[in-house]
Design an enzyme around this catalytic site. Structure first.
Site, PDB file in Angstrom:
ATOM      1  N   HIS A 156       0.825  -1.206   0.000  1.00 58.42           N
ATOM      2  CA  HIS A 156       0.000   0.000   0.000  1.00 58.42           C
ATOM      3  C   HIS A 156       0.862   1.260   0.000  1.00 58.42           C
ATOM      4  O   HIS A 156       0.670   2.161  -0.834  1.00 58.42           O
ATOM      5  CB  HIS A 156      -0.912   0.000   1.229  1.00 58.42           C
ATOM      6  CG  HIS A 156      -1.831   1.175   1.290  1.00 58.42           C
ATOM      7  ND1 HIS A 156      -3.081   1.157   0.719  1.00 58.42           N
ATOM      8  CD2 HIS A 156      -1.684   2.418   1.839  1.00 58.42           C
ATOM      9  CE1 HIS A 156      -3.669   2.335   0.918  1.00 58.42           C
ATOM     10  NE2 HIS A 156      -2.838   3.116   1.598  1.00 58.42           N
ATOM     11  N   GLU A 157       1.823   1.314   0.901  1.00 57.72           N
ATOM     12  CA  GLU A 157       2.675   2.506   0.974  1.00 57.72           C
ATOM     13  C   GLU A 157       3.589   2.620  -0.238  1.00 57.72           C
ATOM     14  O   GLU A 157       3.916   3.729  -0.669  1.00 57.72           O
ATOM     15  CB  GLU A 157       3.492   2.489   2.268  1.00 57.72           C
ATOM     16  CG  GLU A 157       2.666   2.435   3.541  1.00 57.72           C
ATOM     17  CD  GLU A 157       1.596   3.519   3.608  1.00 57.72           C
ATOM     18  OE1 GLU A 157       1.807   4.619   3.043  1.00 57.72           O
ATOM     19  OE2 GLU A 157       0.538   3.263   4.207  1.00 57.72           O
ATOM     20  N   HIS A 216       1.853   4.623  -2.960  1.00 54.83           N
ATOM     21  CA  HIS A 216       2.013   6.070  -2.787  1.00 54.83           C
ATOM     22  C   HIS A 216       3.419   6.513  -3.178  1.00 54.83           C
ATOM     23  O   HIS A 216       3.610   7.508  -3.890  1.00 54.83           O
ATOM     24  CB  HIS A 216       1.770   6.463  -1.322  1.00 54.83           C
ATOM     25  CG  HIS A 216       0.381   6.230  -0.843  1.00 54.83           C
ATOM     26  ND1 HIS A 216      -0.726   6.731  -1.482  1.00 54.83           N
ATOM     27  CD2 HIS A 216      -0.093   5.553   0.250  1.00 54.83           C
ATOM     28  CE1 HIS A 216      -1.815   6.384  -0.814  1.00 54.83           C
ATOM     29  NE2 HIS A 216      -1.458   5.656   0.239  1.00 54.83           N
TER      30      HIS A 216
END
Length: 447
Positions: A102-103, A106
């Site tokens: 998920h990170e 980004h």
């Protein structure tokens, strides 16, 4: 990481533990005490098995064939059991990988656009370990409630000019939307990749239903044992009533007839191997006057593995299963909000997630695949909610800016909104960690 699914009730496993997720596969006894509607396209939901020997209300259990399939919603009840160290490490590894993916979404979305990034963290709070590379601080932090990617936009210690065009806050709205939504996109892609890998490597379990009710267990010295019923028998009819193909109502039908006939002979048409014959069983009487024969009953199903013949078929299988899992996640979230007063206690944190994952890891690889895929989708959906500290909250602020013709909210107001959201998530996460830790079996034994 905070996870929430729809409410449920959970039966005990072999160690009398209950779990927060709905019905993960386990060879002994997973969780949940009612059959769920499976929305996957390739499979039916797990079928429940019943025991008729406890009380007036039949106690629901689960029996799974050797090839298992996971089907989740949620609950958070006392009695988590971590199990072996190896299974705990596998579950923790799955949870960490989902956070990192998920990170990374980004991070990559920002880096590929040339946007400055200052931090990449797994967890929140005090730093446990860190290193620096290419002006980015990578760290692991104390509270495993998720992670974050930090930008130097409002960092007073940053030497980047405040008007630098490569600061995230100075980028056009579309660029910022891409960065903020990339974590959700990464989890969705990762979830599909997990399912696709499962299709290619171990195949997808398919449940085939047959007539009758399976008897997986006969208790010693019970009425069924005395009258000749054996584990593995299939009850095809009871008192002359033919039983159709599997389903929870079929099992309930048998249980109801037994409960209504204490100390009266019940005639069972039984299939054993390739032979059919009748057995007369006289149910014992419970304290409440209902009948019991001391067996565990399960729908008569067999599980086989569906394997693709080519890549296109694998993509098709994975797509259908992905769609079904996504539907379940969205439906669970809807049920949570519609019944919030009942489902608020079903929200669970990382301790409960790892406990469930450890239970899954001790069963089959099928369960671990789907556990990982479902957590990915859950994290993606939860992060889209327009709440401060979540990606959806940041997107909501950007959309509000767009609606105001490009005029941002006052910086102080925006920071207050996001800070309050972060504080809420941290406090909620700490509460969940403490609550779920106190529900661990070995902790309860010490208290």
């Amino acid at each position: 990481m905070v996870i929430t699914f729809s409410p449920c009730a959970c039966p005990p496993s072999s160690s009398s533990s209950s779990y927060f997720l709905n019905r993960l596969s386990n060879s002994r006894s997973p969780y949940l005490d009612f059959p769920l509607r499976s929305r996957t396209h390739l499979f039916k939901s797990r079928s429940s098995s019943f025991s008729d020997s406890s009380s007036s209300s039949s106690k629901t259990k689960f029996l799974y064939p050797p090839a298992k399939r996971v089907d989740f919603r949620s609950c958070a009840l006392p009695g988590f059991d971590f199990g072996s160290v190896e299974s705990v490490l596998e579950a923790a590894g799955v949870l960490t990988a989902i956070i990192v993916v998920h990170e990374s979404g980004h991070f990559l979305a920002a880096s590929l656009q040339g946007i400055h990034v200052s931090k990449f963290a797994v967890g929140f709070g005090p730093i446990l370990a860190k290193f620096n590379a290419n002006n980015v601080e990578y760290s692991v932090r104390a509270f495993p409630l998720g992670g974050f990617v930090g930008f130097p936009d409002n960092d007073p210690d940053s030497d980047i000019p405040d008007d630098d065009e490569n600061l995230l806050k100075n980028r056009p709205i579309l660029d910022r939307v891409v960065v903020i939504s990339a974590g959700v996109v990464a989890n969705i892609i990762f979830a599909y990749a997990i399912i696709f890998t499962q299709v290619l490597t171990v195949g997808l379990p398919v449940q085939e239903a047959f007539s009758g009710v399976l008897v997986p267990e006969v208790r010693t010295f019970s009425a069924a044992s005395r009258d000749g019923l054996l584990p593995g028998d299939v009850i095809l009819a009871i008192n002359g009533i033919e039983l159709p193909k599997t389903g929870p109502l079929v099992v309930s039908q048998v249980v109801d007839i037994i409960k209504k006939n204490p100390k009266r002979n019940v005639f069972l048409k039984v299939e054993r191997g390739k032979q059919d014959f009748e057995i007369g069983v006289t149910p014992d009487e419970n304290l409440d006057g209902t009948g019991k024969i001391g067996v565990q009953l399960s729908p008569n199903v067999r599980i086989t593995k569906l394997r693709p013949n080519n890549i296109l078929q694998a993509l098709n299988y994975a797509g259908k299963e992905f769609g079904g899992l996504l539907y379940n996640v969205l439906d669970s979230l809807k049920q949570t909000f519609m019944n919030f007063s009942q489902s608020a206690s079903k929200v669970s944190g990382p301790v409960a997630i790892i406990a469930v994952g450890a239970e899954v890891a001790r069963s089959t690889v099928d369960g671990l695949y789907e556990f990982a895929a479902l957590l990915n989708l859950n994290l993606a959906v939860i992060n889209l909610l327009p709440l401060p500290a979540l990606d959806g909250g940041s997107l909501a602020l950007i959309l509000l800016e767009a609606a105001r013709g490009g005029r941002k909210l006052p910086l102080e107001l925006e920071q207050r909104i996001m800070s309050s959201g972060i504080m809420f998530v941290i406090l909620l996460g700490l509460f969940l960690i403490i609550r779920d830790t106190l529900n661990l079996e070995f902790i309860k034994d010490m208290l």
